[in-house]
Design an enzyme around this catalytic site. Structure first.
Site, PDB file in Angstrom:
ATOM      1  N   HIS A   9       0.801  -1.228   0.000  1.00  0.00           N
ATOM      2  CA  HIS A   9       0.000   0.000   0.000  1.00  0.00           C
ATOM      3  C   HIS A   9       0.828   1.269   0.000  1.00  0.00           C
ATOM      4  O   HIS A   9       0.292   2.351  -0.230  1.00  0.00           O
ATOM      5  CB  HIS A   9      -1.036  -0.048   1.119  1.00  0.00           C
ATOM      6  CG  HIS A   9      -2.035  -1.132   0.847  1.00  0.00           C
ATOM      7  ND1 HIS A   9      -2.726  -1.197  -0.344  1.00  0.00           N
ATOM      8  CD2 HIS A   9      -2.408  -2.218   1.553  1.00  0.00           C
ATOM      9  CE1 HIS A   9      -3.488  -2.278  -0.343  1.00  0.00           C
ATOM     10  NE2 HIS A   9      -3.313  -2.925   0.792  1.00  0.00           N
ATOM     11  N   GLU A  69       4.084 -12.689  -2.973  1.00  0.00           N
ATOM     12  CA  GLU A  69       2.721 -13.210  -3.127  1.00  0.00           C
ATOM     13  C   GLU A  69       2.368 -13.128  -4.592  1.00  0.00           C
ATOM     14  O   GLU A  69       2.588 -12.093  -5.223  1.00  0.00           O
ATOM     15  CB  GLU A  69       1.741 -12.307  -2.380  1.00  0.00           C
ATOM     16  CG  GLU A  69       1.449 -12.686  -0.986  1.00  0.00           C
ATOM     17  CD  GLU A  69       0.450 -11.712  -0.398  1.00  0.00           C
ATOM     18  OE1 GLU A  69      -0.469 -11.234  -1.095  1.00  0.00           O
ATOM     19  OE2 GLU A  69       0.612 -11.411   0.780  1.00  0.00           O
ATOM     20  N   THR A  99      -8.909  -6.515  -2.392  1.00  0.00           N
ATOM     21  CA  THR A  99      -7.791  -7.228  -1.792  1.00  0.00           C
ATOM     22  C   THR A  99      -8.084  -8.716  -1.924  1.00  0.00           C
ATOM     23  O   THR A  99      -9.188  -9.093  -2.338  1.00  0.00           O
ATOM     24  CB  THR A  99      -7.612  -6.829  -0.311  1.00  0.00           C
ATOM     25  OG1 THR A  99      -6.513  -7.551   0.249  1.00  0.00           O
ATOM     26  CG2 THR A  99      -8.857  -7.131   0.513  1.00  0.00           C
ATOM     27  N   THR A 100      -7.113  -9.561  -1.592  1.00  0.00           N
ATOM     28  CA  THR A 100      -7.326 -11.006  -1.692  1.00  0.00           C
ATOM     29  C   THR A 100      -8.534 -11.365  -0.824  1.00  0.00           C
ATOM     30  O   THR A 100      -8.525 -11.118   0.374  1.00  0.00           O
ATOM     31  CB  THR A 100      -6.071 -11.753  -1.210  1.00  0.00           C
ATOM     32  OG1 THR A 100      -4.937 -11.142  -1.798  1.00  0.00           O
ATOM     33  CG2 THR A 100      -6.122 -13.210  -1.602  1.00  0.00           C
ATOM     34  N   GLU A 150      -0.296 -20.426   4.775  1.00  0.00           N
ATOM     35  CA  GLU A 150      -0.641 -19.198   5.489  1.00  0.00           C
ATOM     36  C   GLU A 150      -2.147 -19.247   5.706  1.00  0.00           C
ATOM     37  O   GLU A 150      -2.917 -19.305   4.735  1.00  0.00           O
ATOM     38  CB  GLU A 150      -0.246 -17.957   4.689  1.00  0.00           C
ATOM     39  CG  GLU A 150      -0.592 -16.675   5.452  1.00  0.00           C
ATOM     40  CD  GLU A 150      -0.251 -15.387   4.697  1.00  0.00           C
ATOM     41  OE1 GLU A 150       0.691 -15.397   3.870  1.00  0.00           O
ATOM     42  OE2 GLU A 150      -0.945 -14.387   4.939  1.00  0.00           O
ATOM     43  N   HIS A 189      -3.875 -11.592   7.154  1.00  0.00           N
ATOM     44  CA  HIS A 189      -4.995 -10.876   6.512  1.00  0.00           C
ATOM     45  C   HIS A 189      -5.906 -10.262   7.573  1.00  0.00           C
ATOM     46  O   HIS A 189      -6.427 -10.965   8.435  1.00  0.00           O
ATOM     47  CB  HIS A 189      -5.821 -11.745   5.566  1.00  0.00           C
ATOM     48  CG  HIS A 189      -6.328 -10.927   4.402  1.00  0.00           C
ATOM     49  ND1 HIS A 189      -7.396 -10.085   4.518  1.00  0.00           N
ATOM     50  CD2 HIS A 189      -5.870 -10.762   3.138  1.00  0.00           C
ATOM     51  CE1 HIS A 189      -7.591  -9.467   3.365  1.00  0.00           C
ATOM     52  NE2 HIS A 189      -6.668  -9.851   2.516  1.00  0.00           N
ATOM     53  N   GLY A 211      -0.106  -6.097   6.572  1.00  0.00           N
ATOM     54  CA  GLY A 211       0.151  -4.957   5.698  1.00  0.00           C
ATOM     55  C   GLY A 211      -0.653  -3.724   6.030  1.00  0.00           C
ATOM     56  O   GLY A 211      -0.144  -2.758   6.598  1.00  0.00           O
ATOM     57  N   HIS A 212      -1.943  -3.761   5.702  1.00  0.00           N
ATOM     58  CA  HIS A 212      -2.760  -2.550   5.703  1.00  0.00           C
ATOM     59  C   HIS A 212      -2.749  -1.788   7.022  1.00  0.00           C
ATOM     60  O   HIS A 212      -2.611  -0.562   7.039  1.00  0.00           O
ATOM     61  CB  HIS A 212      -4.204  -2.927   5.309  1.00  0.00           C
ATOM     62  CG  HIS A 212      -5.064  -1.740   5.047  1.00  0.00           C
ATOM     63  ND1 HIS A 212      -5.881  -1.194   6.003  1.00  0.00           N
ATOM     64  CD2 HIS A 212      -5.195  -0.960   3.945  1.00  0.00           C
ATOM     65  CE1 HIS A 212      -6.506  -0.146   5.501  1.00  0.00           C
ATOM     66  NE2 HIS A 212      -6.109   0.024   4.253  1.00  0.00           N
TER      67      HIS A 212
END
Ligand code: PXP
Length: 237
Positions: A9, A69, A99-100, A150, A189, A211-212
């Site tokens: 991001h 990824e 997103t995924t 994961e 996630h 991440g986010h």
């Protein structure tokens, strides 16, 4: 337990102006200074945030685990083999998604996944599968030859109360199943500064992939400093 920081991001903000700032490679360096044990990027088919140059630079400058990824496509496998990241995490990818959205569908994607795992393993690249918190999916991952899984924590992260407790149990059961089969178990996630603690309590999880929430926090905790630097320039002080 290790912490791997996803810098996608940072690139999302850069792509808002199609320029060079902020640079995800620089962000990765700062994340490592902050204690990141690994850096993750998702190279998407549409290159909406991370691009091929970012991946090449990260491979040259990241001294910790570099996790790529990617979807299990021929193009991405070629790029992985050329770049040689420490770890490839195979994820489902849809063009329209923000997103995924979920773990891999190991049934429908099985053939491509097996092929990708075979090629990556032959080149000495460790391979992880991003899967829903299901013991059956852990069994299938083992069967496909993955080194790691994961476990998708999105449902846990988004739920509250009893539902969240039930989602946590599913995540932990999947983790235990993986460990019992000799697979390394990661999780990620939707994890943030509030929901991460229950997951981080587990001694069986090898690493968390976040991440986010970290990039969001970085924007806020850096705001005061960034404005005051500009104010000094404006006031010529
Ligand atoms: N793990 C995988 C496989 C992902 O696709 C993502 C999102 O890119 C993450 C972890 C990190 O999720 P979040 O940005 O919600 O922390």
């Amino acid at each position: 337990m290790i912490l791997c920081v996803n810098v996608d991001h940072v690139a999302t903000v850069r792509q808002a102006r199609l320029g060079t700032d902020p640079d995800p490679v620089m962000a990765a360096t700062l994340a490592i200074l902050g204690g990141a044990d690994g850096i993750t990027v998702h190279l998407r088919e549409d290159r909406r945030h991370i691009n091929d140059r970012d991946l090449e630079m990260l491979k040259r400058f990241v001294p910790v685990e570099l996790n790529l990824e990617m979807a299990a496509t021929d193009e991405m496998v070629r790029i992985a083999v050329r770049t040689m990241p420490d770890l490839v995490t195979l994820v489902p990818e849809k063009r329209q998604e923000l997103t995924t959205e979920g773990g891999l569908n190991l049934g429908t994607a099985g053939k491509n996944l097996r092929k990708a795992i075979r090629t990556l393993k032959a080149k000495g690249i460790m391979t992880s599968l991003f899967i829903n918190p299901s013991e059956d999916d852990v069994d299938s991952s083992k069967d496909m030859g993955a080194d790691m899984v994961e476990i998708h924590t999105g449902n846990y992260a988004n739920a509250r109360g009893d539902v969240q407790e039930r989602e946590l149990v599913k995540v932990m059961k999947a983790v235990q199943r993986a460990v019992s089969l000799g697979l390394k178990a990661n999780a990620g996630h939707g994890l943030n500064y509030y929901n991460v603690l229950r997951i981080a309590e587990s001694d069986s999880i090898r690493g968390l992939y976040i991440g986010h929430s970290i990039i969001s926090r970085a924007v806020l905790v850096g705001m005061e400093c960034a404005v005051s630097e500009m104010k000094n320039l404006v006031l010529r002080s």
